[in-house]
Design an enzyme around this catalytic site. Structure first.
Site, PDB file in Angstrom:
ATOM      1  N   VAL A  24       0.882  -1.164   0.000  1.00 27.52           N
ATOM      2  CA  VAL A  24       0.000   0.000   0.000  1.00 27.52           C
ATOM      3  C   VAL A  24       0.919   1.213   0.000  1.00 27.52           C
ATOM      4  CG1 VAL A  24      -1.775   1.282   1.249  1.00 27.52           C
ATOM      5  CG2 VAL A  24      -1.808  -1.224   1.250  1.00 27.52           C
TER       6      VAL A  24
ATOM      7  N   HIS B   8      -0.039   5.002   2.367  1.00 26.28           N
ATOM      8  CA  HIS B   8      -0.493   4.983   3.755  1.00 26.28           C
ATOM      9  C   HIS B   8       0.525   4.172   4.566  1.00 26.28           C
ATOM     10  CE1 HIS B   8      -4.312   5.109   6.461  1.00 26.28           C
ATOM     11  NE2 HIS B   8      -3.232   4.952   7.215  1.00 26.28           N
ATOM     12  N   LEU B   9       1.281   4.881   5.353  1.00 25.60           N
ATOM     13  CA  LEU B   9       2.360   4.268   6.134  1.00 25.60           C
ATOM     14  C   LEU B   9       1.867   3.086   6.966  1.00 25.60           C
ATOM     15  CD1 LEU B   9       5.371   4.746   7.202  1.00 25.60           C
ATOM     16  CD2 LEU B   9       4.254   5.801   9.176  1.00 25.60           C
ATOM     17  N   HIS B  10       2.649   2.041   7.034  1.00 26.72           N
ATOM     18  CA  HIS B  10       2.340   0.927   7.930  1.00 26.72           C
ATOM     19  C   HIS B  10       3.631   0.220   8.317  1.00 26.72           C
ATOM     20  CE1 HIS B  10       2.015  -0.303   3.721  1.00 26.72           C
ATOM     21  NE2 HIS B  10       2.342  -1.536   4.067  1.00 26.72           N
ATOM     22  N   VAL B  11       3.671  -0.192   9.571  1.00 24.56           N
ATOM     23  CA  VAL B  11       4.849  -0.878  10.115  1.00 24.56           C
ATOM     24  C   VAL B  11       4.537  -2.364  10.218  1.00 24.56           C
ATOM     25  CG1 VAL B  11       6.454  -1.041  12.060  1.00 24.56           C
ATOM     26  CG2 VAL B  11       5.409   1.181  11.475  1.00 24.56           C
TER      27      VAL B  11
END
Ligand SMILES: [Zn+2]
Length: 173
Positions: free
Chosen positions: A122, A125-128
């Site tokens: 994605v 949209h930042l995601h860890v």
């Protein structure tokens, strides 16, 4: 690294109407997403903070593959507010504790993919990602190739992890 992160590239969610949605994390955050193919898996979110949340990956690399995500649609760490930065790290810490308690893994990958070239599934949209690892699991996945072997159902993962996150959230408060 390519082999490890590649499984996360594909888009994996469609909207209720069957068409593509703009952003899985925005949909998940707003609670309006219906995850395919099994509507019973709607609730992949494990815990919500003030400005971010923790969610199971629908196509986990390993059992317990989870992601820490800001509510706000923003592409990178540079665009995170101080509050978002702080809570992302707190939830990432809680996620480390929860995975360690629930799965006793030999190790954990914690990582952020920014941009296509880095393998982001994605983009905006930042995601860890947090992925529990066990000795030999990479070799196993290589042998299996493209076939996804999931040692645990997502509902089972949620049942294991959610109570731990709830306890940690109460401790953080
Ligand atoms: Zn978004």
């Amino acid at each position: 690294m390519d082999r490890l992160w590649a499984p996360w590239r594909h888009a994996y969610v469609t909207s209720v109407s069957g068409g593509p949605i703009d952003c899985i994390f925005c949909e998940a955050s707003s609670g309006s997403v219906r995850l395919q193919p099994d509507p019973a898996r709607d609730d992949l979110i494990l815990v919500r903070g003030r400005v971010s949340f923790v969610i199971l990956n629908l196509y986990p690399y390993n059992s317990g593959h989870i992601m820490v995500v800001p509510n706000r649609h923003a592409p990178n760490l540079a665009s995170m507010s101080a509050e978002e930065q702080a809570e992302l790290m707190t939830l990432t810490r809680d996620a480390e504790i929860a995975l360690t308690e629930a799965y006793a893994p030999h190790g954990i990958n914690i990582g952020v993919n920014l941009g296509n070239a880095a393998g982001a599934g994605v983009l905006d949209h930042l995601h860890v990602h947090l992925v529990p690892r066990w000795n030999g699991d990479t070799n196993f996945m290589t042998v299996v190739g493209n076939v996804r072997v999931l040692p645990e159902e997502l509902g089972e993962s949620a049942k294991r992890l959610r109570p731990i996150f709830e306890r940690l959230a109460a401790e953080d408060a």
